[in-house]
Design a protein around this motif. Structure first.
Motif, PDB file in Angstrom:
ATOM      1  N   VAL A 418       0.835  -1.191   0.000  1.00  0.00           N
ATOM      2  CA  VAL A 418       0.000   0.000   0.000  1.00  0.00           C
ATOM      3  C   VAL A 418       0.874   1.247   0.000  1.00  0.00           C
ATOM      4  CG1 VAL A 418      -0.220   0.014   2.531  1.00  0.00           C
ATOM      5  CG2 VAL A 418      -1.918   1.185   1.128  1.00  0.00           C
ATOM      6  N   ASP A 419       0.594   2.133  -0.954  1.00  0.00           N
ATOM      7  CA  ASP A 419       1.266   3.436  -1.029  1.00  0.00           C
ATOM      8  C   ASP A 419       0.284   4.490  -0.530  1.00  0.00           C
ATOM      9  OD1 ASP A 419       3.565   2.313  -2.402  1.00  0.00           O
ATOM     10  OD2 ASP A 419       2.273   2.178  -4.166  1.00  0.00           O
ATOM     11  N   VAL A 420       0.760   5.393   0.323  1.00  0.00           N
ATOM     12  CA  VAL A 420      -0.140   6.361   0.963  1.00  0.00           C
ATOM     13  C   VAL A 420       0.307   7.782   0.637  1.00  0.00           C
ATOM     14  CG1 VAL A 420      -1.230   7.089   3.114  1.00  0.00           C
ATOM     15  CG2 VAL A 420      -0.467   4.724   2.853  1.00  0.00           C
ATOM     16  N   THR A 421      -0.642   8.585   0.167  1.00  0.00           N
ATOM     17  CA  THR A 421      -0.398  10.002  -0.078  1.00  0.00           C
ATOM     18  C   THR A 421      -1.331  10.812   0.812  1.00  0.00           C
ATOM     19  OG1 THR A 421       0.222   9.620  -2.383  1.00  0.00           O
ATOM     20  CG2 THR A 421      -0.437  11.854  -1.796  1.00  0.00           C
ATOM     21  N   ASN A 422      -0.776  11.765   1.540  1.00  0.00           N
ATOM     22  CA  ASN A 422      -1.562  12.586   2.455  1.00  0.00           C
ATOM     23  C   ASN A 422      -1.804  13.957   1.841  1.00  0.00           C
ATOM     24  OD1 ASN A 422      -2.823  13.614   4.760  1.00  0.00           O
ATOM     25  ND2 ASN A 422      -0.875  14.309   5.651  1.00  0.00           N
ATOM     26  N   THR A 423      -3.060  14.351   1.678  1.00  0.00           N
ATOM     27  CA  THR A 423      -3.387  15.701   1.214  1.00  0.00           C
ATOM     28  C   THR A 423      -4.132  16.483   2.292  1.00  0.00           C
ATOM     29  OG1 THR A 423      -5.586  15.285   0.275  1.00  0.00           O
ATOM     30  CG2 THR A 423      -3.690  14.658  -1.072  1.00  0.00           C
ATOM     31  N   SER A 424      -4.272  15.860   3.479  1.00  0.00           N
ATOM     32  CA  SER A 424      -4.996  16.516   4.564  1.00  0.00           C
ATOM     33  C   SER A 424      -4.053  17.372   5.395  1.00  0.00           C
ATOM     34  CB  SER A 424      -5.650  15.464   5.467  1.00  0.00           C
ATOM     35  OG  SER A 424      -4.672  14.836   6.292  1.00  0.00           O
ATOM     36  N   THR A 425      -4.627  18.042   6.414  1.00  0.00           N
ATOM     37  CA  THR A 425      -3.819  18.866   7.310  1.00  0.00           C
ATOM     38  C   THR A 425      -3.350  18.106   8.540  1.00  0.00           C
ATOM     39  OG1 THR A 425      -5.834  19.628   8.402  1.00  0.00           O
ATOM     40  CG2 THR A 425      -5.008  20.977   6.581  1.00  0.00           C
ATOM     41  N   VAL A 426      -3.679  16.808   8.626  1.00  0.00           N
ATOM     42  CA  VAL A 426      -3.229  15.995   9.764  1.00  0.00           C
ATOM     43  C   VAL A 426      -1.752  15.696   9.579  1.00  0.00           C
ATOM     44  CG1 VAL A 426      -3.518  13.833  11.011  1.00  0.00           C
ATOM     45  CG2 VAL A 426      -5.507  14.978  10.015  1.00  0.00           C
ATOM     46  N   PRO A 427      -0.903  16.135  10.486  1.00  0.00           N
ATOM     47  CA  PRO A 427       0.539  15.953  10.288  1.00  0.00           C
ATOM     48  C   PRO A 427       0.950  14.480  10.300  1.00  0.00           C
ATOM     49  CG  PRO A 427       0.091  16.810  12.494  1.00  0.00           C
ATOM     50  CD  PRO A 427      -1.204  16.846  11.740  1.00  0.00           C
ATOM     51  N   HIS A 428       1.840  14.131   9.382  1.00  0.00           N
ATOM     52  CA  HIS A 428       2.438  12.792   9.298  1.00  0.00           C
ATOM     53  C   HIS A 428       1.395  11.690   9.092  1.00  0.00           C
ATOM     54  CE1 HIS A 428       6.002  14.857  10.766  1.00  0.00           C
ATOM     55  NE2 HIS A 428       5.343  15.210  11.862  1.00  0.00           N
ATOM     56  N   ALA A 429       0.231  12.035   8.544  1.00  0.00           N
ATOM     57  CA  ALA A 429      -0.836  11.049   8.413  1.00  0.00           C
ATOM     58  C   ALA A 429      -0.462   9.902   7.485  1.00  0.00           C
ATOM     59  CB  ALA A 429      -2.120  11.722   7.911  1.00  0.00           C
ATOM     60  N   GLU A 444       4.354  -2.034   3.656  1.00  0.00           N
ATOM     61  CA  GLU A 444       4.481  -0.576   3.551  1.00  0.00           C
ATOM     62  C   GLU A 444       5.133  -0.214   2.225  1.00  0.00           C
ATOM     63  OE1 GLU A 444       5.728   1.766   7.015  1.00  0.00           O
ATOM     64  OE2 GLU A 444       5.845  -0.121   8.125  1.00  0.00           O
ATOM     65  N   GLY A 445       4.498   0.702   1.520  1.00  0.00           N
ATOM     66  CA  GLY A 445       5.065   1.194   0.267  1.00  0.00           C
ATOM     67  C   GLY A 445       5.557   2.617   0.425  1.00  0.00           C
ATOM     68  N   HIS A 446       5.420   3.407  -0.626  1.00  0.00           N
ATOM     69  CA  HIS A 446       5.860   4.796  -0.579  1.00  0.00           C
ATOM     70  C   HIS A 446       4.851   5.648   0.180  1.00  0.00           C
ATOM     71  CE1 HIS A 446       9.098   3.986  -3.346  1.00  0.00           C
ATOM     72  NE2 HIS A 446       8.254   3.470  -4.241  1.00  0.00           N
ATOM     73  N   THR A 447       5.344   6.641   0.910  1.00  0.00           N
ATOM     74  CA  THR A 447       4.476   7.641   1.538  1.00  0.00           C
ATOM     75  C   THR A 447       4.884   9.009   1.021  1.00  0.00           C
ATOM     76  OG1 THR A 447       5.959   7.851   3.445  1.00  0.00           O
ATOM     77  CG2 THR A 447       4.147   6.260   3.625  1.00  0.00           C
ATOM     78  N   ALA A 448       3.897   9.897   0.887  1.00  0.00           N
ATOM     79  CA  ALA A 448       4.194  11.219   0.330  1.00  0.00           C
ATOM     80  C   ALA A 448       3.150  12.214   0.766  1.00  0.00           C
ATOM     81  CB  ALA A 448       4.236  11.146  -1.196  1.00  0.00           C
ATOM     82  N   GLN A 449       3.498  13.512   0.641  1.00  0.00           N
ATOM     83  CA  GLN A 449       2.549  14.595   0.857  1.00  0.00           C
ATOM     84  C   GLN A 449       2.171  15.117  -0.516  1.00  0.00           C
ATOM     85  OE1 GLN A 449       1.637  15.436   4.027  1.00  0.00           O
ATOM     86  NE2 GLN A 449       0.100  16.925   3.327  1.00  0.00           N
ATOM     87  N   GLY A 450       0.859  15.195  -0.809  1.00  0.00           N
ATOM     88  CA  GLY A 450       0.426  15.585  -2.139  1.00  0.00           C
ATOM     89  C   GLY A 450      -0.456  16.815  -2.132  1.00  0.00           C
ATOM     90  N   PRO A 451      -0.804  17.310  -3.324  1.00  0.00           N
ATOM     91  CA  PRO A 451      -1.707  18.470  -3.432  1.00  0.00           C
ATOM     92  C   PRO A 451      -3.095  18.113  -2.904  1.00  0.00           C
ATOM     93  CG  PRO A 451      -1.360  17.456  -5.582  1.00  0.00           C
ATOM     94  CD  PRO A 451      -0.406  16.787  -4.646  1.00  0.00           C
ATOM     95  N   HIS A 452      -3.812  19.112  -2.462  1.00  0.00           N
ATOM     96  CA  HIS A 452      -5.109  18.888  -1.818  1.00  0.00           C
ATOM     97  C   HIS A 452      -6.080  18.134  -2.718  1.00  0.00           C
ATOM     98  CE1 HIS A 452      -4.049  21.020   1.705  1.00  0.00           C
ATOM     99  NE2 HIS A 452      -3.967  22.211   1.137  1.00  0.00           N
TER     100      HIS A 452
END
Length: 546
Positions: A418-429, A444-452
């Motif tokens: 599973v790869d997870v991208t966070n676009t929310s305001t929850v830190p380190h989600a 666990e796959g890639h994790t990233a912060q993405g556009p909203h």
């Protein structure tokens, strides 16, 4: 000299010697012996009744060993309290798997014209927590369409009511060539269904199940008939015509209704033409149990050997209980069941949704466990309740120790990356959710912060449909296939409205201050401040419901 009276001429002997004045006994001694006799009679009477109840109930009653097979993986017991699971099986067949007469199913049960309708769904699941030292009994109903991970079935996400039927069908398919008689196949496959239901409920709630009782539609009908007319109270008039297998046949007025067995079944099965649908039906089931208890008390059945005998005779025909149920022990732990000290609540649903075309209830498993543990006094594990010092921190990145721990039951592990991208305001989600999903068996796959992105989404590549659906259920969304996701991978994108499913509960409400004059305030409602599905039903009388 005249003759002396005859009595005077009799010689004085030991036999005719005047009796000595009786010695006065100590009032304390008399009181002590009286108390001893009364106590002995009470003990003999109680033991006689419980022995009669025990032998009458168990001789000829169907028992199951399903409970003993799932207790090894059960959460630990902290005291001598009892958790009793009541199972209402939506089956139109008898104990040997034979169809019930079609006319009876249609005209009396109002449950269609075929015994295949309904399958083997457990449309009623209610846990009764009986405290070790008396006090209020807590009844918790589990909505039948809660979307959960089954245990001892196929390990996948299903409505909780389906665990029984899935495990039963799997047993039949696996053992079809073994030459079992129809009755033996029915008995053993139902035990497989019971085991799956017990294990799934145990895992979902996070508490051990100590006893269970199962009854099907015919059993409910027979018991309602033996108890006699039962009064219920409705807030509004309602109708639910039985047509082509749909509808319960309900036709009730506002206020008190006196129900025969057929009407009683309509009352507890109605879900159409009710504002709350299934949830109102659950509240009716709770209210009906309360009315039955009130009826038995009012008729003097509880504690009357003769009156209990008829009821026991009916129970033997249709009820299945676990083979560990010792009535002598249970009688000491359950006095409050008939004393009006029972409150029934329905566990909450996060949202209503559709999965694979089915109406389902999306639930928050971590929230459910916290609620159940608070109501039963069962200490949650550190993984289930990271709150320390009695206050809840604001949502923060969870460490691996606060991620949901794998269930101790033999749940089938998920596969895939599973790869997870966070676009929310929850830190380190992204990191937090990646670790939480890894605890369920995913890689666990890639994790990233993405556009909203406004909504949380789950997409998947080739070969990961089942795992993606279970991931999606955690967030209350629907998984969709995507050619842009690599085979063996699942893409989870957390939208701007994302709320961590395992966020710790808020602080418990403060206890009410003591009343003036030194007297303490009444005990607080144990469910006060907890999110529930609708209002509680206070048992011990005839409560009014929708």
């Amino acid at each position: 000299m005249a003759d002396r009276p005859r009595a005077e001429r009799r010689p004085t002997t030991a036999r005719t010697r005047p009796k000595a004045k009786p010695r006065r006994r100590s009032p304390l001694l008399i009181a002590g012996r009286t108390m001893a006799c009364a106590t002995s009679l009470a003990v003999l009477g109680t033991c006689g009744f419980t022995w009669y109840a025990y032998t009458s109930l168990t001789n000829g009653l169907t028992t199951s060993s399903a409970l003993s097979e799932i207790q090894k993986g059960a959460p630990p017991h902290l005291d001598n309290s009892v958790n009793l699971l009541l199972i209402g099986l939506d089956s139109r067949k008898d104990m040997n798997g034979n169809d019930l007469p079609g006319e009876f199913v249609q005209d009396e049960l109002h449950a269609g014209s075929s015994s295949d309708v309904g399958g083997y769904n457990t449309n009623t699941l209610m846990v009764m927590h009986i405290p070790a030292n008396g006090g209020q009994v807590t009844a918790l109903s589990i909505p039948r369409d809660d979307w959960v991970q089954t245990v001892n079935a196929d390990g996948k996400m299903h409505k909780i009511k389906e665990a029984y039927g899935i495990a039963k069908a799997a047993f039949e398919a696996k053992n079809a060539s073994k030459g079992l008689s129809k009755a033996d196949m029915e008995r053993q496959s139902r035990d497989a269904g019971r085991k799956a239901t017990l294990a799934t409920v145990q895992s979902f709630l996070g508490i051990p199940i100590d006893h269970f009782a199962e009854v099907n539609l015919k059993g409910f009908y027979d018991i309602a008939q033996a108890v006699g007319p039962v009064q219920v109270c409705l807030k509004n008039a309602t109708k639910d015509p039985a047509m082509a297998g749909q509808g319960s046949g309900a036709d009730f007025t506002k206020g008190i209704n006196t129900l025969n067995a057929s009407q009683a079944l309509s009352f507890v099965r109605q879900r159409h033409n009710l504002a709350g649908g299934d949830f109102d039906r659950t509240h009716r089931q709770q209210a009906f149990i309360s009315s039955v208890i009130a009826k038995l008390k009012g008729d003097g059945v509880i504690g009357d050997l003769g009156k209990m005998q008829k009821l026991f005779g009916v129970v033997k025909q249709d009820v299945v209980i676990d083979d560990q149920w010792n009535v002598l022990d249970f009688a000491q732990q359950a006095p409050n069941l008939s004393g009006g000290h029972v409150e029934a609540n329905t566990l909450p649903v996060a949202q209503l949704s559709k999965i694979n075309g089915q109406d389902v209830n999306i639930v928050d498993p971590a929230q459910i466990k916290r609620i159940v543990q608070q109501l039963t006094g069962h200490d949650p594990t550190p993984a289930e309740n990271p709150v320390a010092g009695g206050s809840a921190p604001s949502p923060a990145p969870a460490s691996p120790s606060t991620a949901p721990s794998p269930s101790p039951d033999p749940v089938a592990k998920l596969t895939g990356t599973v790869d997870v991208t966070n676009t929310s305001t929850v830190p380190h989600a992204a990191d937090t959710e990646s670790k939480a999903l890894a605890a369920l068996g995913l890689t666990e796959g890639h994790t990233a912060q993405g556009p909203h992105q406004s909504r949380t989404t789950v997409t998947y590549g080739a070969g990961e449909k089942d795992a993606a659906e279970q991931v999606a259920a955690r967030y209350g969304v629907t998984a969709t296939p995507s050619t842009s996701v690599r085979a063996g991978h699942i893409q989870l994108t957390l939208g701007t409205g994302f709320t961590p499913p395992d966020a710790p509960a808020g602080p418990a409400p403060a206890a009410p201050p003591a009343a003036s004059g030194g007297t303490s305030a009444p005990a607080a409602d144990p469910a006060a401040g907890l999110p529930m599905q609708g209002n509680a039903v206070k048992m011990g009388g005839i409560p009014c419901v929708d």
